[in-house]
Design an enzyme around this catalytic site. Structure first.
Site, PDB file in Angstrom:
ATOM      1  N   ASP A   8     -10.826  75.797 -10.211  1.00  0.00           N
ATOM      2  CA  ASP A   8      -9.365  75.685 -10.193  1.00  0.00           C
ATOM      3  C   ASP A   8      -8.878  74.422  -9.476  1.00  0.00           C
ATOM      4  OD1 ASP A   8      -8.346  78.331 -11.452  1.00  0.00           O
ATOM      5  OD2 ASP A   8      -9.912  78.959 -10.046  1.00  0.00           O
ATOM      6  N   HIS A  10      -7.385  71.954 -11.240  1.00  0.00           N
ATOM      7  CA  HIS A  10      -6.102  71.737 -11.923  1.00  0.00           C
ATOM      8  C   HIS A  10      -5.641  70.273 -11.897  1.00  0.00           C
ATOM      9  CE1 HIS A  10      -4.991  75.899 -12.900  1.00  0.00           C
ATOM     10  NE2 HIS A  10      -5.663  76.220 -11.803  1.00  0.00           N
ATOM     11  N   ASP A  49     -10.824  75.719 -15.147  1.00  0.00           N
ATOM     12  CA  ASP A  49      -9.571  75.040 -14.810  1.00  0.00           C
ATOM     13  C   ASP A  49      -9.835  73.762 -14.020  1.00  0.00           C
ATOM     14  OD1 ASP A  49      -8.120  76.873 -16.220  1.00  0.00           O
ATOM     15  OD2 ASP A  49      -7.135  77.795 -14.492  1.00  0.00           O
ATOM     16  N   HIS A  85      -6.597  77.120 -18.572  1.00  0.00           N
ATOM     17  CA  HIS A  85      -5.798  75.899 -18.624  1.00  0.00           C
ATOM     18  C   HIS A  85      -6.520  74.772 -19.356  1.00  0.00           C
ATOM     19  CE1 HIS A  85      -2.242  76.527 -15.884  1.00  0.00           C
ATOM     20  NE2 HIS A  85      -2.929  77.644 -15.717  1.00  0.00           N
ATOM     21  N   HIS A 158     -14.509  82.730 -15.741  1.00  0.00           N
ATOM     22  CA  HIS A 158     -13.147  82.397 -15.319  1.00  0.00           C
ATOM     23  C   HIS A 158     -12.249  83.508 -15.828  1.00  0.00           C
ATOM     24  CE1 HIS A 158     -10.037  79.443 -14.040  1.00  0.00           C
ATOM     25  NE2 HIS A 158      -9.302  80.119 -14.921  1.00  0.00           N
ATOM     26  N   HIS A 187     -10.323  81.477 -11.398  1.00  0.00           N
ATOM     27  CA  HIS A 187      -9.059  81.976 -11.956  1.00  0.00           C
ATOM     28  C   HIS A 187      -8.120  82.473 -10.863  1.00  0.00           C
ATOM     29  CE1 HIS A 187      -6.300  82.973 -15.078  1.00  0.00           C
ATOM     30  NE2 HIS A 187      -6.445  84.285 -15.026  1.00  0.00           N
TER      31      HIS A 187
END
Length: 381
Positions: A8, A10, A49, A85, A158, A187
């Site tokens: 994650d 991102h 992600d 994502h 995830h 996640h």
């Protein structure tokens, strides 16, 4: 044998529409890579992600490439899966991680459900929506069968689990195979470590504050990744904390002491190395929200990167206990689901409540992605 477990990151997320926040996510990723190199693990796992969007901006791609090449130079293999994502959830869609195959990233996918790192089995699957959980469970059963001849087994997923997010999960805890030494999950943005089956189930959390409700968890448990030692019978897990580029400052102040509190806040944030994200709740007293909003902006907007304000004035209704007459407090999510009951479609309910959450947080881009994914998945089946 040790490995780094992160998730994650991102990258490419321009929180609140600010380029400075996008840069913060890049900076933290670079820091994570350097920390991994400093720890000298045998390999690394990224549990989904990596990016904020399925079509990441160029700088996000370049930052990921630089980090993966850095690990390759240090002879640290990295294994990864796609998170929700990272991909548009449609048939045969490819996540952007596939671009880094020649740079050393080993992508765990339906085509390549597992790898061997020495005598360690590393298997898993990309993010799967709740509506295809049956296929995911079947896939996990196949991965578990492939792992039985190995002493050290790692499962990479995830997914949200009902044990941790009971209203937004995609997989039930009872459907997760218990024969793996370590379940490397992504996640959930909070850190989680649990005893599970023959080993541990862990979420390292996000590497940056992706949503404001993560601030308390960050203050309590930090942000970063795990260093995991699987040499013994039970994995040993160490938190590796990252230093976030800027503070998220949350303040609740009384309207009756407004000016004094604003002076105190200004004094505090003037000593910070970078402009913070400031979240202020004004409560108590009868006041005009618009006037207080103007006062806050005049006093604080120049000294912080972003100002998010909330108001709880005292009214006659506020002074009454909302549970006195046995009625429940207002639940917007339940109201939406009630008004959509005629559709008799859980996917529509989850789209509506998901859009409420993202739009309330000001995240228009994620809301747009949710709508696009919903319709692409709808018309792909």
């Amino acid at each position: 044998m040790q490995f780094a477990h992160l998730a994650d990151t991102h990258m490419g997320y321009r929180q609140y529409g600010l380029s400075e926040r996008e840069n913060d996510f890049f900076e933290v990723f670079d820091q994570a890579i350097e920390e991994i190199v400093g720890e000298r693990p045998d390999f690394a796992i990224h549990s989904g992600d990596l990016f904020e969007y399925s079509r990441p901006p160029t700088r996000a791609l370049l930052t990921a490439q630089k980090g993966i090449l850095r690990l390759k130079e240090e002879k640290i293999p990295i294994y990864a899966i796609a998170g929700n994502h990272d991909v548009v959830m449609r048939k045969n869609a490819l996540p952007p991680q596939i671009l880094f195959k020649d740079f050393g990233l080993k992508l765990i996918s339906p085509r390549n459900p597992y790898y061997l790192e020495g005598d360690v089995f590393i298997g898993g699957a990309p993010y799967t929506s709740k509506y295809h959980s049956k296929q995911l469970v079947e896939r996990l059963e196949g991965i578990e069968k492939s792992s039985v001849d190995f002493d050290k087994r790692i499962l990479v997923l995830h997914q949200g689990i009902d044990r941790y997010i009971p209203y937004e999960y995609e997989l039930k805890i009872g459907d997760v195979p218990q024969s793996f030494n370590y379940c490397a999950f992504g996640h959930i943005h909070e850190r989680v470590v649990d005893d599970f089956g023959e080993g541990k189930l862990a979420y390292p959390g996000s590497t940056e504050i992706w949503r404001s409700n993560e601030v308390e968890g960050y203050r309590k448990n930090g942000k970063g990744f795990y260093l995991v030692d699987i040499s013994g019978d039970v994995p040993e897990i160490e938190n590796i904390d990252l230093k976030l580029p800027r503070e998220f400052v949350k303040e609740t102040i009384k309207y009756s002491h407004l000016q004094d509190e604003l002076s105190r806040i200004n004094q505090y944030i003037s000593n910070l190395p970078r402009k913070p994200i400031l979240m202020v709740t004004v409560e108590g007293g009868n006041f005009s929200r618009s006037e207080v909003y103007e006062t806050l902006n005049q006093a604080l907007s120049d000294s912080c990167l972003a100002l998010r304000s909330n108001y709880r004035p005292t009214t006659v209704e506020d002074e009454k206990n909302p549970f006195e007459d046995g009625k429940e407090a207002l639940d917007i999510k339940k109201m939406i689901e009630h008004n959509l009951k005629d559709f008799n479609n859980q996917q529509v309910n989850e789209l509506a409540t998901g859009l409420l959450r993202e739009l309330s947080d000001g995240d228009l881009k994620t809301a747009e992605d949710m709508v696009r994914n919903f319709y692409e998945e709808l018309y792909d089946h």
